[in-house]
Design a protein around this motif. Structure first.
Motif, PDB file in Angstrom:
ATOM      1  N   GLN A  68      44.024  46.291 -14.176  1.00 48.42           N
ATOM      2  CA  GLN A  68      44.949  46.835 -15.153  1.00 48.42           C
ATOM      3  C   GLN A  68      45.352  45.719 -16.096  1.00 48.42           C
ATOM      4  O   GLN A  68      45.482  44.571 -15.697  1.00 48.42           O
ATOM      5  CB  GLN A  68      46.200  47.389 -14.477  1.00 48.42           C
ATOM      6  CG  GLN A  68      47.209  47.928 -15.462  1.00 48.42           C
ATOM      7  CD  GLN A  68      48.430  48.482 -14.774  1.00 48.42           C
ATOM      8  OE1 GLN A  68      48.319  49.277 -13.866  1.00 48.42           O
ATOM      9  NE2 GLN A  68      49.589  48.043 -15.217  1.00 48.42           N
ATOM     10  N   GLY A  69      45.602  46.068 -17.354  1.00 44.10           N
ATOM     11  CA  GLY A  69      46.064  45.088 -18.325  1.00 44.10           C
ATOM     12  C   GLY A  69      47.509  44.695 -18.078  1.00 44.10           C
ATOM     13  O   GLY A  69      48.135  45.102 -17.094  1.00 44.10           O
TER      14      GLY A  69
ATOM     15  N   GLY B 152      42.282  46.667 -18.218  1.00 45.57           N
ATOM     16  CA  GLY B 152      42.211  45.278 -17.790  1.00 45.57           C
ATOM     17  C   GLY B 152      40.808  44.717 -17.844  1.00 45.57           C
ATOM     18  O   GLY B 152      40.537  43.670 -17.284  1.00 45.57           O
ATOM     19  N   GLY B 153      39.898  45.413 -18.488  1.00 49.26           N
ATOM     20  CA  GLY B 153      38.533  44.924 -18.600  1.00 49.26           C
ATOM     21  C   GLY B 153      37.604  45.571 -17.594  1.00 49.26           C
ATOM     22  O   GLY B 153      37.951  46.551 -16.931  1.00 49.26           O
ATOM     23  N   ALA B 154      36.431  45.000 -17.487  1.00 53.43           N
ATOM     24  CA  ALA B 154      35.393  45.560 -16.614  1.00 53.43           C
ATOM     25  C   ALA B 154      35.799  45.502 -15.144  1.00 53.43           C
ATOM     26  O   ALA B 154      36.502  44.590 -14.717  1.00 53.43           O
ATOM     27  CB  ALA B 154      34.097  44.792 -16.821  1.00 53.43           C
ATOM     28  N   SER B 155      35.365  46.493 -14.385  1.00 54.65           N
ATOM     29  CA  SER B 155      35.599  46.520 -12.940  1.00 54.65           C
ATOM     30  C   SER B 155      34.701  45.500 -12.249  1.00 54.65           C
ATOM     31  O   SER B 155      33.653  45.133 -12.764  1.00 54.65           O
ATOM     32  CB  SER B 155      35.294  47.905 -12.378  1.00 54.65           C
ATOM     33  OG  SER B 155      36.155  48.871 -12.927  1.00 54.65           O
ATOM     34  N   ALA B 156      35.117  45.066 -11.075  1.00 58.00           N
ATOM     35  CA  ALA B 156      34.317  44.156 -10.258  1.00 58.00           C
ATOM     36  C   ALA B 156      33.719  44.949  -9.098  1.00 58.00           C
ATOM     37  O   ALA B 156      34.370  45.818  -8.533  1.00 58.00           O
ATOM     38  CB  ALA B 156      35.175  43.020  -9.723  1.00 58.00           C
ATOM     39  N   VAL B 157      32.477  44.644  -8.759  1.00 61.87           N
ATOM     40  CA  VAL B 157      31.800  45.291  -7.639  1.00 61.87           C
ATOM     41  C   VAL B 157      31.226  44.185  -6.757  1.00 61.87           C
ATOM     42  O   VAL B 157      30.067  43.805  -6.880  1.00 61.87           O
ATOM     43  CB  VAL B 157      30.693  46.250  -8.122  1.00 61.87           C
ATOM     44  CG1 VAL B 157      30.061  46.967  -6.932  1.00 61.87           C
ATOM     45  CG2 VAL B 157      31.240  47.255  -9.123  1.00 61.87           C
TER      46      VAL B 157
END
Length: 53
Positions: A11-12, A19-24
């Motif tokens: 989230q920003g 908040g930008g790209a998700s992490a996997v």
């Protein structure tokens, strides 16, 4: 339960902002155990806040 995939969304700085790209991240081949009644709370600003002292 055992999970085999994890996606972390960010989230920003303001509520409901991007908040930008998700992490996997990679997980072990056997997966990871998780307990579904557990919940995530908000970020604490300091150690003393997190520990309630």
């Amino acid at each position: 339960m055992t999970g085999h995939r994890l996606t972390i969304a960010f989230q920003g700085r303001t509520p409901h902002s991007d908040g930008g790209a998700s992490a996997v991240p990679s997980l072990p081949a056997a997966g990871v155990y998780y307990d579904s009644p557990l919940t995530v709370t908000y970020w604490q600003q300091s150690v003393s806040d997190a520990l309630g002292s």
